[in-house]
Design a protein around this motif. Structure first.
Motif, short mmCIF file in Angstrom:
data_model
loop_
_atom_site.label_atom_id
_atom_site.label_comp_id
_atom_site.label_asym_id
_atom_site.label_seq_id
_atom_site.Cartn_x
_atom_site.Cartn_y
_atom_site.Cartn_z
N ASN A 1 42.77 119.97 -43.55
CA ASN A 1 42.17 121.10 -42.83
C ASN A 1 43.16 122.26 -42.71
O ASN A 1 42.78 123.42 -42.88
CB ASN A 1 41.71 120.66 -41.44
CG ASN A 1 40.49 119.76 -41.48
OD1 ASN A 1 39.73 119.77 -42.45
ND2 ASN A 1 40.29 118.98 -40.43
N ALA B 1 43.47 123.92 -46.15
CA ALA B 1 42.35 124.79 -46.46
C ALA B 1 42.42 126.09 -45.65
O ALA B 1 42.13 127.18 -46.17
CB ALA B 1 41.04 124.06 -46.16
N GLU B 2 42.84 125.98 -44.42
CA GLU B 2 42.96 127.15 -43.55
C GLU B 2 44.01 128.13 -44.08
O GLU B 2 43.79 129.35 -44.12
CB GLU B 2 43.35 126.65 -42.15
CG GLU B 2 43.32 127.67 -41.06
CD GLU B 2 43.70 127.05 -39.72
OE1 GLU B 2 44.64 127.56 -39.08
OE2 GLU B 2 43.06 126.05 -39.32
N ASN C 1 42.93 129.78 -47.38
CA ASN C 1 41.89 130.80 -47.13
C ASN C 1 42.54 132.13 -46.73
O ASN C 1 42.06 133.21 -47.11
CB ASN C 1 40.96 130.32 -46.02
CG ASN C 1 39.83 131.29 -45.76
OD1 ASN C 1 39.08 131.65 -46.66
ND2 ASN C 1 39.71 131.74 -44.52
N GLU C 2 43.65 132.05 -45.97
CA GLU C 2 44.34 133.26 -45.54
C GLU C 2 45.35 133.77 -46.57
O GLU C 2 45.59 134.97 -46.67
CB GLU C 2 45.08 132.99 -44.22
CG GLU C 2 44.16 132.73 -43.04
CD GLU C 2 44.93 132.54 -41.74
OE1 GLU C 2 46.13 132.91 -41.70
OE2 GLU C 2 44.36 132.01 -40.77
N PRO D 1 45.65 133.05 -50.36
CA PRO D 1 45.22 132.41 -51.62
C PRO D 1 46.26 132.49 -52.73
O PRO D 1 46.17 131.72 -53.70
CB PRO D 1 43.96 133.20 -51.98
CG PRO D 1 44.07 134.50 -51.26
CD PRO D 1 44.79 134.18 -50.00
#
Length: 327
Positions: A100, A103-104, A107-108, A110
């Motif tokens: 998690n 992924a977080e 996302n911020e 890349p």
């Protein structure tokens, strides 16, 4: 210019005419005032004026390993290091949490790479084969930064020594002493090729002994002494490895959701401020300036007053913890 010189000469003449006792008192006062001004200047430079040297450890392929990064301060360090251009290795024992966080972060950020290193500190601190296997997973990356953040306490913090179980005492020492020592020892042969950074996250309980935290406080005092010794060892050996112990006070995290205030920052603010201290030339530093101010005010109190105040504060915290556990 001539008038200034005359004033200076007059001052020396007047000073020379004073009794010896007044001269001694004036000298002591001047030294004390000079020391206070120097401390204020150093404090201001360290926390408000100088810039971090973290960039010297960064290239297009530089990686940072953050232990205990599934939440709290460790997670905040991972976010901030990616923000500053590093790829990161997230360490923890809960794969779902780490995924998690990964992924977080992606996302911020890349453009960065994020890996996961699964390793249970409670099971691996004394397991040499497991530690070797974990370090081998990092052989293919250009690891430049190690944040020894993992640590912490059991469900209770304020525990009389005789009430510790065998497992709790061992876990305290494994989490706060043994694991970071063994992991750093294995990574050091790669770091000494430099430049590299080893940042160890400590606590100001190592500065202010208090009741009911003899094991935890002792473990943090070990971390501080170990970090300082390693810092000077790298200098003595001529290795370009910065070793920096960051002292931390109270922080608001999801696990410990304290109300945020000037003296209680959130985890991201703590991580940002700590990374800003990189390259300061010290072996031990407070990462966040109000924490240093708070600790210094307590240390500078007269010993008897300070000890009684700490006893009173800690007893209140212990009673609050017991009430929270019952509710």
């Amino acid at each position: 210019m001539e008038s200034i010189i005359n004033i200076f000469r007059t001052s020396l003449t007047v000073f020379g005419q004073q009794p010896l006792m007044w001269k001694l008192l004036a000298t002591v006062g001047a030294i004390w005032t000079g020391n206070i001004l120097a401390n204020i200047g150093t404090f201001t430079w360290l926390h408000f004026l100088r810039r971090s040297s973290l960039a010297r450890y960064k290239s297009k392929s530089s990686w940072a390993l953050i232990t205990g990064s599934s939440d709290g301060i460790g997670k905040a360090f991972a976010h901030e290091l990616c923000h500053r251009g590093f790829n990161v290795v997230l360490h923890g024992r809960n794969e779902k949490k780490l995924e998690n966080v990964r992924a977080e972060i992606l996302n911020e950020h890349p453009a960065q790479e994020v890996r996961i290193l699964l390793l249970d500190v409670a099971e691996s601190a004394g397991d040499h084969a497991r530690l070797d296997e974990a370090v081998d997973q990092l052989e293919d990356i250009d690891l430049k930064v190690l944040i020894n953040n993992v640590g912490g306490v059991a469900k209770r913090l304020w525990i009389p020594l005789q009430d510790y179980s065998d497992d709790d005492a061992r876990l305290f020492l494994d989490m706060n002493c043994r694991f970071q020592t063994e992991l750093t020892r294995r990574l050091l042969p790669r770091f000494i090729n430099g430049p590299s950074l080893i940042m160890n996250i400590g606590s100001f309980v190592s500065e202010l002994p208090a009741p009911y935290i003899s094991v935890f406080g002792g473990a943090k005092a070990f971390g501080k002494a170990w970090s300082r010794s390693l810092h000077f060892e790298m200098l003595a050996e001529g290795h370009d490895v910065e070793v920096l112990q960051v002292q931390v006070g109270m922080v608001s995290t999801p696990n410990e959701p304290r109300p945020e205030s000037l003296f209680v920052p959130n985890a991201l603010r703590m991580a940002q401020s700590s990374l800003d201290k990189v390259g300061c030339g010290r072996s031990v530093v407070f990462g966040y300036w109000p924490h240093q101010l708070h600790c210094s005010l307590l240390i500078d109190l007269p010993g008897l007053l300070r000890d009684r105040l700490l006893m009173r504060i800690v007893k209140g915290l212990k009673e609050q913890e017991e009430r929270d556990l019952k509710s």
